[in-house]
Design a protein around this motif. Sequence first.
Motif, PDB file in Angstrom:
ATOM      1  N   MET A 177      36.722  56.161  35.600  1.00 26.48           N
ATOM      2  CA  MET A 177      36.148  56.192  36.932  1.00 26.48           C
ATOM      3  C   MET A 177      34.463  56.692  36.440  1.00 26.48           C
ATOM      4  SD  MET A 177      38.685  57.289  39.766  1.00 26.48           S
ATOM      5  CE  MET A 177      37.687  57.491  41.115  1.00 26.48           C
ATOM      6  N   PRO A 178      33.452  56.049  36.825  1.00 26.14           N
ATOM      7  CA  PRO A 178      32.256  56.621  36.715  1.00 26.14           C
ATOM      8  C   PRO A 178      31.888  57.609  37.628  1.00 26.14           C
ATOM      9  CG  PRO A 178      32.005  54.247  36.876  1.00 26.14           C
ATOM     10  CD  PRO A 178      33.324  54.617  37.022  1.00 26.14           C
TER      11      PRO A 178
ATOM     12  N   ILE B 171      44.998  44.041  42.740  1.00 26.27           N
ATOM     13  CA  ILE B 171      43.540  44.222  42.751  1.00 26.27           C
ATOM     14  C   ILE B 171      42.834  43.359  43.635  1.00 26.27           C
ATOM     15  CG2 ILE B 171      41.476  44.718  41.511  1.00 26.27           C
ATOM     16  CD1 ILE B 171      43.102  45.627  39.170  1.00 26.27           C
ATOM     17  N   GLY B 172      41.889  43.804  44.323  1.00 25.59           N
ATOM     18  CA  GLY B 172      41.059  42.713  45.310  1.00 25.59           C
ATOM     19  C   GLY B 172      40.706  43.585  46.593  1.00 25.59           C
TER      20      GLY B 172
ATOM     21  N   ARG C 219      34.839  46.278  34.607  1.00 25.20           N
ATOM     22  CA  ARG C 219      36.003  46.063  33.823  1.00 25.20           C
ATOM     23  C   ARG C 219      37.274  46.511  34.446  1.00 25.20           C
ATOM     24  NH1 ARG C 219      33.666  48.545  28.396  1.00 25.20           N
ATOM     25  NH2 ARG C 219      33.658  50.169  29.961  1.00 25.20           N
ATOM     26  N   GLN C 220      37.154  47.221  35.362  1.00 26.34           N
ATOM     27  CA  GLN C 220      38.545  47.934  35.849  1.00 26.34           C
ATOM     28  C   GLN C 220      38.938  47.299  37.130  1.00 26.34           C
ATOM     29  OE1 GLN C 220      40.247  50.367  34.380  1.00 26.34           O
ATOM     30  NE2 GLN C 220      38.628  50.343  32.979  1.00 26.34           N
TER      31      GLN C 220
ATOM     32  N   ASP D 217      39.833  41.292  40.106  1.00 22.05           N
ATOM     33  CA  ASP D 217      40.550  40.865  41.447  1.00 22.05           C
ATOM     34  C   ASP D 217      41.831  39.987  41.084  1.00 22.05           C
ATOM     35  OD1 ASP D 217      38.962  42.311  42.600  1.00 22.05           O
ATOM     36  OD2 ASP D 217      37.517  40.830  43.679  1.00 22.05           O
ATOM     37  N   GLY D 218      42.902  40.009  41.836  1.00 21.04           N
ATOM     38  CA  GLY D 218      44.051  39.168  41.668  1.00 21.04           C
ATOM     39  C   GLY D 218      45.031  39.785  40.708  1.00 21.04           C
ATOM     40  N   LYS D 219      44.692  40.600  39.944  1.00 18.67           N
ATOM     41  CA  LYS D 219      45.684  41.320  38.860  1.00 18.67           C
ATOM     42  C   LYS D 219      46.799  42.351  39.785  1.00 18.67           C
ATOM     43  CE  LYS D 219      45.921  44.467  35.058  1.00 18.67           C
ATOM     44  NZ  LYS D 219      45.183  45.336  34.053  1.00 18.67           N
ATOM     45  N   VAL D 220      48.015  41.662  39.526  1.00 12.47           N
ATOM     46  CA  VAL D 220      49.222  42.584  40.202  1.00 12.47           C
ATOM     47  C   VAL D 220      49.254  43.998  39.561  1.00 12.47           C
ATOM     48  CG1 VAL D 220      51.582  42.370  40.601  1.00 12.47           C
ATOM     49  CG2 VAL D 220      50.384  40.308  40.637  1.00 12.47           C
TER      50      VAL D 220
END
Length: 267
Positions: free
Chosen positions: A128-129, A218-219, A229-230, A233-236
């Motif tokens: 996290m920035p 993610i979304g 990069r983190q 969207d759509g990644k389970v």
Amino acid sequence: MTGMNFPRALALLLLVTIAGHSAQAQNQWVPLFNGKDINDWIVKIHHHETGDNYGNTFRVQDSTIQVRYDQYGDNFNEQFGHLYYKTPFSYYHLQLEYRFTGQWMKSAPVYTLLNSGVMYHSQDPRTMPKEQDWPISIEMQFLAGLDDGQPRPTGNMCSPGTHIVYKGKLDTRHCINSSSKTFDKNEWIKAELIVLGDSLITHIINGDTVLQYSKPQIGGPVVNRYDPRQKQDGKVLSSGYIALQSEGQEIDFRNIRIKNLAPAQGK
């Protein structure tokens, strides 16, 4: 032991005993908080680098993790904070007790009044920035009643930078209320979270199942100034970090423990 020589029988008995102890160990509760310090935890507060426990926000007293703002002055300045356990988890049963107490910072957003939570399947705080406000994660939200006669359930689901599947459909609402009753400030509440990877998620409050959903992924909005990069969207999401929340309301946490459910799932 008829028909079996003694050394072989002894070896077999030893193997059975070891297997039994191993299964028992996998089914045991393991404390995440030792009641003394937060050395096994990682702090990330908005506007500050990972590891900077600004204002001694997260502290330990009387075997509880306390969230306090007495060193913040008069301006909360959206310094939303999270305290992450050092190890990610995937299949588990989490238990903790929380109690809203003390003061709410009036300079914090109004929705944070008697509001906190525990994040899970969170991104690593070290990704996290400094200026990212919320972690990409799912939240089991904790609320207390506002003494206005209106219901305010706890154990809700909120989704910073994420979505879930609810009642068989992708649900893009930021928060979904549970079926719990309303609890008061200064009351210790037992919260439980059963997480089966990217499958079924169950919220339990004081022994009652109050919400279930599945397929965290993610979304969506709410998270700001993240590393692109983190946010795929759509990644389970099937695993991630667990974090206690700080967002302007003083709160205590205690009896934080976890049971690993991966062996029971064949994982």
